[in-house]
Design a protein around this motif. Structure first.
Motif, PDB file in Angstrom:
ATOM      1  N   LEU A   1       0.689  -1.271  -0.027  1.00 35.92           N
ATOM      2  CA  LEU A   1      -0.183  -0.102  -0.174  1.00 35.92           C
ATOM      3  C   LEU A   1       0.891   1.314  -0.138  1.00 35.92           C
ATOM      4  CD1 LEU A   1      -2.742  -1.201   2.418  1.00 35.92           C
ATOM      5  CD2 LEU A   1      -3.109  -0.726   0.149  1.00 35.92           C
ATOM      6  N   PHE A   2       1.954   1.245   0.575  1.00 35.19           N
ATOM      7  CA  PHE A   2       2.935   2.458   0.813  1.00 35.19           C
ATOM      8  C   PHE A   2       3.509   2.792  -0.675  1.00 35.19           C
ATOM      9  CE2 PHE A   2       4.396   1.828   5.398  1.00 35.19           C
ATOM     10  CZ  PHE A   2       3.038   2.309   5.915  1.00 35.19           C
ATOM     11  N   PHE A   3       3.871   1.701  -1.372  1.00 33.90           N
ATOM     12  CA  PHE A   3       4.728   1.775  -2.526  1.00 33.90           C
ATOM     13  C   PHE A   3       3.366   2.397  -3.661  1.00 33.90           C
ATOM     14  CE2 PHE A   3       7.405  -1.839  -1.558  1.00 33.90           C
ATOM     15  CZ  PHE A   3       8.296  -0.876  -0.878  1.00 33.90           C
ATOM     16  N   ALA A   4       2.271   1.809  -3.474  1.00 34.89           N
ATOM     17  CA  ALA A   4       1.226   2.119  -4.478  1.00 34.89           C
ATOM     18  C   ALA A   4       0.640   3.627  -4.171  1.00 34.89           C
ATOM     19  CB  ALA A   4       0.162   1.161  -4.516  1.00 34.89           C
ATOM     20  N   THR A   5       0.531   3.745  -2.943  1.00 35.68           N
ATOM     21  CA  THR A   5       0.073   5.186  -2.486  1.00 35.68           C
ATOM     22  C   THR A   5       0.969   6.482  -2.965  1.00 35.68           C
ATOM     23  OG1 THR A   5       0.407   4.811  -0.254  1.00 35.68           O
ATOM     24  CG2 THR A   5      -1.711   4.572  -1.004  1.00 35.68           C
ATOM     25  N   VAL A   6       2.309   6.145  -2.663  1.00 37.66           N
ATOM     26  CA  VAL A   6       3.326   7.050  -3.123  1.00 37.66           C
ATOM     27  C   VAL A   6       3.490   7.175  -4.472  1.00 37.66           C
ATOM     28  CG1 VAL A   6       5.577   7.365  -3.112  1.00 37.66           C
ATOM     29  CG2 VAL A   6       4.796   6.505  -0.907  1.00 37.66           C
ATOM     30  N   GLY A   7       3.290   6.413  -5.194  1.00 36.06           N
ATOM     31  CA  GLY A   7       3.283   6.326  -6.539  1.00 36.06           C
ATOM     32  C   GLY A   7       2.092   7.089  -7.084  1.00 36.06           C
ATOM     33  N   ALA A   8       1.012   6.928  -6.459  1.00 40.68           N
ATOM     34  CA  ALA A   8      -0.496   7.567  -6.893  1.00 40.68           C
ATOM     35  C   ALA A   8      -0.193   8.958  -6.725  1.00 40.68           C
ATOM     36  CB  ALA A   8      -1.507   6.921  -6.179  1.00 40.68           C
ATOM     37  N   GLY A   9       0.157   9.298  -5.451  1.00 43.57           N
ATOM     38  CA  GLY A   9       0.171  10.910  -5.003  1.00 43.57           C
ATOM     39  C   GLY A   9       1.079  11.400  -5.886  1.00 43.57           C
ATOM     40  N   ALA A  10       2.351  10.881  -6.571  1.00 42.80           N
ATOM     41  CA  ALA A  10       3.176  11.602  -7.233  1.00 42.80           C
ATOM     42  C   ALA A  10       2.672  12.022  -8.839  1.00 42.80           C
ATOM     43  CB  ALA A  10       4.379  10.805  -7.580  1.00 42.80           C
ATOM     44  N   ILE A  11       1.752  10.836  -9.214  1.00 45.19           N
ATOM     45  CA  ILE A  11       1.004  11.110 -10.554  1.00 45.19           C
ATOM     46  C   ILE A  11      -0.234  12.031 -10.331  1.00 45.19           C
ATOM     47  CG2 ILE A  11      -0.419   9.777 -12.125  1.00 45.19           C
ATOM     48  CD1 ILE A  11       1.064   7.326 -11.389  1.00 45.19           C
ATOM     49  N   LEU A  12      -0.795  12.091  -9.231  1.00 46.46           N
ATOM     50  CA  LEU A  12      -1.912  12.980  -8.994  1.00 46.46           C
ATOM     51  C   LEU A  12      -1.653  14.316  -8.673  1.00 46.46           C
ATOM     52  CD1 LEU A  12      -4.376  10.950  -6.744  1.00 46.46           C
ATOM     53  CD2 LEU A  12      -4.748  11.412  -9.290  1.00 46.46           C
ATOM     54  N   ALA A  13      -0.383  14.594  -8.016  1.00 52.31           N
ATOM     55  CA  ALA A  13      -0.109  16.195  -7.936  1.00 52.31           C
ATOM     56  C   ALA A  13       0.116  16.743  -9.042  1.00 52.31           C
ATOM     57  CB  ALA A  13       1.024  16.018  -7.073  1.00 52.31           C
ATOM     58  N   PRO A  14       0.593  16.528 -10.189  1.00 52.74           N
ATOM     59  CA  PRO A  14       0.808  17.197 -11.219  1.00 52.74           C
ATOM     60  C   PRO A  14      -0.420  17.823 -11.868  1.00 52.74           C
ATOM     61  CG  PRO A  14       2.335  15.747 -11.471  1.00 52.74           C
ATOM     62  CD  PRO A  14       1.559  15.338 -10.245  1.00 52.74           C
ATOM     63  N   GLN A  15      -1.446  16.909 -12.019  1.00 51.09           N
ATOM     64  CA  GLN A  15      -3.068  17.108 -12.414  1.00 51.09           C
ATOM     65  C   GLN A  15      -3.419  18.311 -11.433  1.00 51.09           C
ATOM     66  OE1 GLN A  15      -3.491  15.775 -15.059  1.00 51.09           O
ATOM     67  NE2 GLN A  15      -1.387  14.533 -14.923  1.00 51.09           N
ATOM     68  N   LEU A  16      -3.224  17.974 -10.134  1.00 54.59           N
ATOM     69  CA  LEU A  16      -3.878  19.011  -9.376  1.00 54.59           C
ATOM     70  C   LEU A  16      -3.107  20.507  -9.546  1.00 54.59           C
ATOM     71  CD1 LEU A  16      -5.993  19.455  -6.950  1.00 54.59           C
ATOM     72  CD2 LEU A  16      -3.923  18.848  -5.322  1.00 54.59           C
ATOM     73  N   ILE A  17      -1.886  20.568  -9.535  1.00 54.74           N
ATOM     74  CA  ILE A  17      -1.344  21.779  -9.827  1.00 54.74           C
ATOM     75  C   ILE A  17      -1.877  22.437 -11.311  1.00 54.74           C
ATOM     76  CG2 ILE A  17       0.977  22.921 -10.491  1.00 54.74           C
ATOM     77  CD1 ILE A  17       2.290  20.551  -8.882  1.00 54.74           C
ATOM     78  N   HIS A  18      -2.102  21.551 -12.127  1.00 56.93           N
ATOM     79  CA  HIS A  18      -2.499  22.038 -13.541  1.00 56.93           C
ATOM     80  C   HIS A  18      -3.960  22.495 -13.197  1.00 56.93           C
ATOM     81  CE1 HIS A  18      -3.365  22.332 -17.803  1.00 56.93           C
ATOM     82  NE2 HIS A  18      -4.581  21.662 -17.841  1.00 56.93           N
ATOM     83  N   LEU A  19      -4.683  22.185 -12.465  1.00 58.01           N
ATOM     84  CA  LEU A  19      -6.175  22.613 -12.202  1.00 58.01           C
ATOM     85  C   LEU A  19      -6.235  23.737 -11.509  1.00 58.01           C
ATOM     86  CD1 LEU A  19      -7.989  19.084 -11.786  1.00 58.01           C
ATOM     87  CD2 LEU A  19      -8.195  20.763 -13.745  1.00 58.01           C
ATOM     88  N   VAL A  20      -5.659  23.590 -10.204  1.00 61.00           N
ATOM     89  CA  VAL A  20      -5.592  24.986  -9.401  1.00 61.00           C
ATOM     90  C   VAL A  20      -4.411  25.751  -8.799  1.00 61.00           C
ATOM     91  CG1 VAL A  20      -7.613  23.655  -7.998  1.00 61.00           C
ATOM     92  CG2 VAL A  20      -5.400  23.377  -7.231  1.00 61.00           C
ATOM     93  N   GLY A  21      -3.294  25.392  -9.505  1.00 60.78           N
ATOM     94  CA  GLY A  21      -2.061  26.031  -9.204  1.00 60.78           C
ATOM     95  C   GLY A  21      -1.211  25.421  -8.229  1.00 60.78           C
ATOM     96  N   VAL A  22       0.026  26.018  -7.851  1.00 63.21           N
ATOM     97  CA  VAL A  22       0.698  25.587  -6.558  1.00 63.21           C
ATOM     98  C   VAL A  22       0.209  25.750  -5.348  1.00 63.21           C
ATOM     99  CG1 VAL A  22       3.155  25.551  -5.941  1.00 63.21           C
ATOM    100  CG2 VAL A  22       2.678  25.854  -8.336  1.00 63.21           C
ATOM    101  N   ARG A  23      -0.243  27.022  -5.253  1.00 62.08           N
ATOM    102  CA  ARG A  23      -0.600  27.581  -3.913  1.00 62.08           C
ATOM    103  C   ARG A  23      -1.533  26.762  -3.596  1.00 62.08           C
ATOM    104  NH1 ARG A  23       0.120  33.793  -2.832  1.00 62.08           N
ATOM    105  NH2 ARG A  23       2.374  34.119  -3.838  1.00 62.08           N
ATOM    106  N   TRP A  24      -2.839  26.725  -4.222  1.00 58.92           N
ATOM    107  CA  TRP A  24      -4.101  26.114  -3.501  1.00 58.92           C
ATOM    108  C   TRP A  24      -3.743  24.420  -3.585  1.00 58.92           C
ATOM    109  CZ3 TRP A  24      -7.784  28.063  -1.157  1.00 58.92           C
ATOM    110  CH2 TRP A  24      -8.081  29.347  -1.364  1.00 58.92           C
ATOM    111  N   SER A  25      -2.725  23.827  -4.455  1.00 63.64           N
ATOM    112  CA  SER A  25      -2.423  22.575  -4.232  1.00 63.64           C
ATOM    113  C   SER A  25      -1.853  22.217  -2.783  1.00 63.64           C
ATOM    114  CB  SER A  25      -1.532  22.121  -5.484  1.00 63.64           C
ATOM    115  OG  SER A  25      -2.154  22.281  -6.701  1.00 63.64           O
ATOM    116  N   LEU A  26      -0.953  23.245  -2.429  1.00 63.64           N
ATOM    117  CA  LEU A  26      -0.296  23.071  -1.043  1.00 63.64           C
ATOM    118  C   LEU A  26      -1.315  23.294  -0.254  1.00 63.64           C
ATOM    119  CD1 LEU A  26       2.774  25.321  -1.468  1.00 63.64           C
ATOM    120  CD2 LEU A  26       2.938  22.964  -1.039  1.00 63.64           C
ATOM    121  N   VAL A  27      -2.449  23.871  -0.271  1.00 62.00           N
ATOM    122  CA  VAL A  27      -3.402  23.999   0.724  1.00 62.00           C
ATOM    123  C   VAL A  27      -4.412  22.737   0.563  1.00 62.00           C
ATOM    124  CG1 VAL A  27      -5.573  25.051   1.535  1.00 62.00           C
ATOM    125  CG2 VAL A  27      -3.806  26.589   0.634  1.00 62.00           C
ATOM    126  N   ALA A  28      -4.795  22.226  -0.394  1.00 67.67           N
ATOM    127  CA  ALA A  28      -5.481  21.046  -0.729  1.00 67.67           C
ATOM    128  C   ALA A  28      -4.806  19.934   0.025  1.00 67.67           C
ATOM    129  CB  ALA A  28      -5.967  20.801  -1.950  1.00 67.67           C
TER     130      ALA A  28
END
Length: 474
Positions: free
Chosen positions: A363-390
């Protein structure tokens, strides 16, 4: 103040006992060699991949490292319950040393990078057998509950040291030599680890499972154990949420350094170092957990702290705020690891420890990989600052939502400990206790909580209530 000083004194004494325990000392030093080599290799691998394919090749290598390991971990975790755990760890070290030797040869012979990447995937899968076996072996080597917690403090501290020293070692070697040298040094660190583990071959481990069952059924036992225990579901669920956020944080850390703070590539190293330094500071605070029965509440607070500080970077980005925020995350990381792993080791039956930890690391390996994949998409949607907050808000919200189950988990541990303390003082209880102790799984360490069957538990309480009005009134 005197009470705090006394508690810290006891905690440091327990930590000294860890290194006074020959078995634990060897295990800790073997882990140190393994983790330093792993982080040194990570730096060299990123440089090697970038030179041969740019940023896309670096991303590909990260996928090769994380996702095969996530798939393999539940199955390799079975090995620690089927075979002697020391042999499993030695085998993992020796096979990884051979793989890194192969990578060294490939680089020197200018073989296609595909061969190196294939060996990277192989080492990732092989490495998944080490940590579950290590976590399952610790209770067999520890002599007291305090020593077990202190050993987890030591393991987490060494991991933080590896996070700081490994990349530094890799960077220095790359500055004066080449990637093949780092690969060769990494192979040597795993040989060092295997050599130290050789001194533990005579360790008295719990009885192994010898049933001729398919490995798929054996691996499923880890999932079934978790599915039938809400305590495990709670702790592992929070752990997995933290690693998901950690995967996203690795991306947000780099983007924050480059886009928000304009620190350049070196800034990524500065912020990562802040996490590592925070981990070393957290090691001192985590000593306060030694000897504590109540760990679940501290675990929940630490989980919140591994994400929450990112929120403070968004309003007014500055290097000082970012360094403090990521330092606090490093402190929380090590406290969370010590409390969480100790909770799991106290809760999981010893005959399935390695398999459950195999599932946990999957679960650790899978969730770390999933988090690394999802973060760029979130940054593209709401920007860096709001991604840090979310991303930063996820873990504090989860901790608040699970505060009542965490309190119940702590209360249950304290009540059970008090019951055993009182019952052990009743002479007439000894006969019932002997019968019930035989119902506990064989091979449990002497300090482990008594896990009698329900019928034995009823007999214990009945005996206590008829022999002692004070116990009955509880």
């Amino acid at each position: 103040m005197n009470r705090l000083r006394d508690h810290l004194g006891d905690s440091f004494a327990a930590l000294r006992e860890v290194y006074g325990n020959r078995g634990l000392r060897r295990l800790q030093l073997a882990w140190a060699g393994s983790i330093i080599g792993t982080w040194a290799f990570s730096v060299a691998l990123a440089v090697y991949a970038y030179r041969h394919g740019g940023a896309s090749a670096v991303g590909l290598v990260m996928l090769i490292r994380w996702f095969p390991a996530a798939f393999a971990s539940p199955f390799t975790g079975v090995l620690g319950d089927r075979y002697p755990r020391v042999l499993v760890m030695m085998g993992s070290d020796l096979l990884r040393a051979a793989a890194f030797g192969g990578m060294t040869a490939c680089v020197l012979a200018h073989v296609s990078p595909a061969a190196v990447y294939a060996l990277v995937g192989a080492t990732s899968v092989i490495s998944t057998a080490f940590r579950p076996a290590q976590a399952a072996l610790l209770p067999s080597l520890a002599r007291t509950p305090e020593e077990l917690t202190a050993a987890n403090v030591s393991s987490s501290t060494l991991e933080s040291l590896g996070f700081c020293a490994g990349p530094g070692l890799g960077g220095v070697l790359l500055a004066v030599s080449s990637t093949w040298v780092v690969f060769a040094v990494t192979a040597a660190t795993f040989l060092w680890s295997a050599l130290l583990l050789g001194g533990l071959l005579a360790t008295d481990e719990p009885p192994l499972r010898r049933e001729p069952r398919p490995i798929v059924h054996e691996a499923a036992e880890g999932f079934r154990t978790i599915a039938h225990d809400r305590r495990l579901q709670l702790v592992i669920g929070l752990f997995s949420a933290q690693t998901l956020v950690n995967g996203a944080m690795s991306v947000l850390l780099a983007v924050s350094a480059l886009q928000l703070l304009h620190l350049g590539p070196g800034g990524v190293g500065y912020l990562n170092s802040a996490v590592g330094v925070g981990g070393l500071v957290g090691a001192v605070f985590s000593l306060m957990l030694v000897g504590r029965r109540r760990l679940a509440g501290m675990f929940g607070l630490a989980v919140a702290g591994t994400g929450g500080p990112m929120i403070f970077i968004a309003p007014h980005p500055s290097t000082a705020i970012a360094l403090v925020a990521f330092g606090l995350i490093g402190i929380s990381n090590i406290i969370e690891d010590v409390a969480g792993f100790t909770l799991l080791q106290r809760t999981i039956p010893p005959e399935v420890l390695a398999r459950v930890f195999g599932v946990v690391h999957s679960l650790f390996f899978a969730t770390v990989g999933a988090g690394a994949i999802l973060a760029p998409q979130l940054i593209h949607l709401v920007g860096v600052r709001w991604s840090l907050v979310a991303v930063g808000a996820v873990l504090p919200v989860l901790t608040i939502a699970t505060r009542i189950p965490l309190v119940r988990l702590d209360n249950a541990a304290v009540d059970h400990g008090r019951e055993l303390d009182v019952l052990q003082a009743i002479p007439i209880f000894s006969r019932s206790r002997r019968r019930c102790s035989r119902a506990s799984p064989p091979g449990w360490p002497s300090f482990a909580p008594l896990r009698a069957s329900r019928s034995c538990a009823r007999e214990i309480r009945a005996t206590a209530s008829t022999s002692s009005p004070r116990v009955g009134s509880r």
